[in-house]
Enzyme design. Sequence first.
Site, PDB file in Angstrom:
ATOM      1  N   GLY A 158       4.212  -5.450   3.928  1.00 36.96           N
ATOM      2  CA  GLY A 158       4.834  -5.373   2.613  1.00 36.96           C
ATOM      3  C   GLY A 158       6.112  -4.544   2.614  1.00 36.96           C
ATOM      4  O   GLY A 158       7.097  -4.904   1.972  1.00 36.96           O
ATOM      5  N   ASN A 197       0.372  -0.575  -7.970  1.00 38.28           N
ATOM      6  CA  ASN A 197      -0.670  -0.168  -7.023  1.00 38.28           C
ATOM      7  C   ASN A 197      -1.414   1.108  -7.435  1.00 38.28           C
ATOM      8  O   ASN A 197      -2.402   1.469  -6.822  1.00 38.28           O
ATOM      9  CB  ASN A 197      -0.084   0.000  -5.620  1.00 38.28           C
ATOM     10  CG  ASN A 197       1.136   0.902  -5.606  1.00 38.28           C
ATOM     11  OD1 ASN A 197       2.098   0.684  -6.336  1.00 38.28           O
ATOM     12  ND2 ASN A 197       1.095   1.925  -4.780  1.00 38.28           N
ATOM     13  N   GLN A 203       0.056  -6.260  -4.415  1.00 36.92           N
ATOM     14  CA  GLN A 203      -1.247  -6.024  -5.060  1.00 36.92           C
ATOM     15  C   GLN A 203      -1.721  -7.239  -5.859  1.00 36.92           C
ATOM     16  O   GLN A 203      -2.748  -7.165  -6.527  1.00 36.92           O
ATOM     17  CB  GLN A 203      -1.169  -4.810  -5.995  1.00 36.92           C
ATOM     18  CG  GLN A 203      -0.948  -3.489  -5.291  1.00 36.92           C
ATOM     19  CD  GLN A 203      -2.155  -3.006  -4.497  1.00 36.92           C
ATOM     20  OE1 GLN A 203      -3.283  -3.420  -4.733  1.00 36.92           O
ATOM     21  NE2 GLN A 203      -1.932  -2.131  -3.541  1.00 36.92           N
ATOM     22  N   SER A 229       1.518  -8.697   1.686  1.00 31.89           N
ATOM     23  CA  SER A 229       1.005  -8.005   2.868  1.00 31.89           C
ATOM     24  C   SER A 229      -0.456  -8.381   3.087  1.00 31.89           C
ATOM     25  O   SER A 229      -1.276  -8.299   2.171  1.00 31.89           O
ATOM     26  CB  SER A 229       1.136  -6.496   2.666  1.00 31.89           C
ATOM     27  OG  SER A 229       0.545  -5.809   3.741  1.00 31.89           O
ATOM     28  N   HIS A 257      -2.981  -7.023   4.794  1.00 34.29           N
ATOM     29  CA  HIS A 257      -4.101  -6.080   4.795  1.00 34.29           C
ATOM     30  C   HIS A 257      -4.550  -5.681   3.395  1.00 34.29           C
ATOM     31  O   HIS A 257      -5.541  -4.975   3.238  1.00 34.29           O
ATOM     32  CB  HIS A 257      -3.799  -4.853   5.675  1.00 34.29           C
ATOM     33  CG  HIS A 257      -2.854  -3.837   5.108  1.00 34.29           C
ATOM     34  ND1 HIS A 257      -3.307  -2.685   4.529  1.00 34.29           N
ATOM     35  CD2 HIS A 257      -1.509  -3.794   5.046  1.00 34.29           C
ATOM     36  CE1 HIS A 257      -2.250  -1.959   4.141  1.00 34.29           C
ATOM     37  NE2 HIS A 257      -1.152  -2.615   4.445  1.00 34.29           N
ATOM     38  N   THR A 288       8.953 -11.775  19.093  1.00 31.11           N
ATOM     39  CA  THR A 288       7.860 -12.728  19.322  1.00 31.11           C
ATOM     40  C   THR A 288       6.879 -12.670  18.159  1.00 31.11           C
ATOM     41  O   THR A 288       6.499 -11.588  17.710  1.00 31.11           O
ATOM     42  CB  THR A 288       7.147 -12.384  20.641  1.00 31.11           C
ATOM     43  OG1 THR A 288       8.116 -12.419  21.695  1.00 31.11           O
ATOM     44  CG2 THR A 288       6.024 -13.357  20.948  1.00 31.11           C
ATOM     45  N   CYS A 314       0.334   6.624   0.168  1.00 29.56           N
ATOM     46  CA  CYS A 314       1.542   7.242   0.704  1.00 29.56           C
ATOM     47  C   CYS A 314       1.739   8.642   0.144  1.00 29.56           C
ATOM     48  O   CYS A 314       2.299   9.507   0.792  1.00 29.56           O
ATOM     49  CB  CYS A 314       2.765   6.409   0.358  1.00 29.56           C
ATOM     50  SG  CYS A 314       2.388   4.699   0.127  1.00 29.56           S
TER      51      CYS A 314
HETATM   52  C1  LIG Z   1       0.594  -1.424   0.317  1.00 30.20           C
HETATM   53  C2  LIG Z   1       1.789  -1.739  -0.491  1.00 30.20           C
HETATM   54  C3  LIG Z   1       3.036  -1.942   0.112  1.00 30.20           C
HETATM   55  C4  LIG Z   1       3.263  -1.741   1.595  1.00 30.20           C
HETATM   56  O1  LIG Z   1       2.665  -2.735   2.366  1.00 30.20           O
HETATM   57  P1  LIG Z   1       2.484  -2.464   3.945  1.00 30.20           P
HETATM   58  O2  LIG Z   1       2.014  -3.775   4.467  1.00 30.20           O
HETATM   59  O3  LIG Z   1       1.458  -1.410   4.069  1.00 30.20           O
HETATM   60  O4  LIG Z   1       3.805  -2.083   4.469  1.00 30.20           O
HETATM   61  C5  LIG Z   1       4.099  -2.294  -0.687  1.00 30.20           C
HETATM   62  N1  LIG Z   1       3.955  -2.442  -2.017  1.00 30.20           N
HETATM   63  C6  LIG Z   1       2.776  -2.265  -2.631  1.00 30.20           C
HETATM   64  C7  LIG Z   1       2.670  -2.468  -4.096  1.00 30.20           C
HETATM   65  C8  LIG Z   1       1.652  -1.895  -1.901  1.00 30.20           C
HETATM   66  O5  LIG Z   1       0.492  -1.697  -2.513  1.00 30.20           O
END
Ligand SMILES: *Cc1c(COP(=O)(O)O)cnc(C)c1O
Length: 396
Positions: free
Chosen positions: A82, A163, A191, A211, A213, A249, A336
């Site tokens: 993300g 978030n 999110q 993202s 994860h 890659t 964070c």
């Molecule tokens: C987690 C998050 C990100 C960052 O994503 P990563 O894949 O961890 O770099 C960016 N924006 C929001 C709203 C998030 O919750």
Amino acid sequence: MSVFQHNIQNDSEVIYADHAATTPLAPEALEAMLPYLAGSFGNPGSHHTMGQQAARAVLSARERMAELLHCRPREIYFTSGGSEADNQALLTAADWGRRQGKHHIISAALEHPAVLRTLGFLESQGFSITLLNPNRKGWISVEQVCAALCTDTCLVSIMTVNNETGMRQPVEEIAALCRTQGVLFHTDAVQAVGQIPLDFAEMQIDLLSLSAHKFHGPKGIGALLCRKGLTPVPLIRGGGQERGSRAGTENVPGVVGMAEALRLSCAGMEASHAHIARLCDRLTDGLLRIPKTYLNGDRACRASGIVSVCIAGIERDMLLLLLDQDGICASAGSACSAGALQPSHVLKSMGIPDELARGALRFSLGRDNTMEEVETIIRKVTEIVRTLRGTQGGMG
Ligand SMILES: *Cc1c(COP(=O)(O)O)cnc(C)c1O
């Protein structure tokens, strides 16, 4: 005993309520990834059979994701997650703006640091930035955006779901407004993807970050959706991967795992959404019974599994530590900012006083949480707050 010497929890005893920070990898996604971590390790850029196998896996994952997100396969640019997608989206729009002679960007004070820090960089490069403050509920209105637009505006960037509060922003309306004004619109949908239906073709969004994860996919992989006609400026130069927009890659297992995780999340979206909404309602009711506890945001606009409250007179770090000892994973706000003692920039932008924001507590629930777990969370938080208030009261 030091408060840091707590027992390592057995996984089965842990209640994971921090899905906004990251989600567990879906077993199906892991299964889909395994062949590309082991036997099928080819480089998609190689012309031999092994390489072409990997290239086909990436192509097919791209096509499946495009179908689920209602975009063209060529509008997907894989990134490392993300943060990278946010950086690339903003730099791409700024580059477009510069070529149009436009140097004004509108965003919001409640954005993720990946957006805010990139805007800070763009400001140092001569762009002027307007950061809108949300209302007390953590909501940005179309009218606010409309009032901030000027002839020099090249980009509006507003996240789909916040978030820290789970508040859904009116991005469809903002995107439509931007389109009529000839202004690019970016949304950080990290999110939202996999949690609420998003239709890239229907919504008038030019750039969208996601993202894996955050929707039960692997870490280190994500994507920037970039509307046809606009080309992402590369942050990483090198080989011609991602049509020259992102060298390196391809993360083949990551891409395959992300596509599978997205498929699962979309397939189970309605059922998960209803389940998580029930859990959130109960958790909110339970937590608000604790005296001097306030909900951050608004139930009506809550889009994801996030329940954020401020508990007056409580130090969040102590509360989180004690919850962790009880096997409950929660957060003070974003992952964070956790650990840094400053109150969250999101709650600050909502006008919540610092003393109250220091007692901020965020639970973010996922599809695997149960009502029993929610009851345990409510019971433990209530107990801990009673204890902490008792001691703090004693000290005056
Ligand atoms: C987690 C998050 C990100 C960052 O994503 P990563 O894949 O961890 O770099 C960016 N924006 C929001 C709203 C998030 O919750």
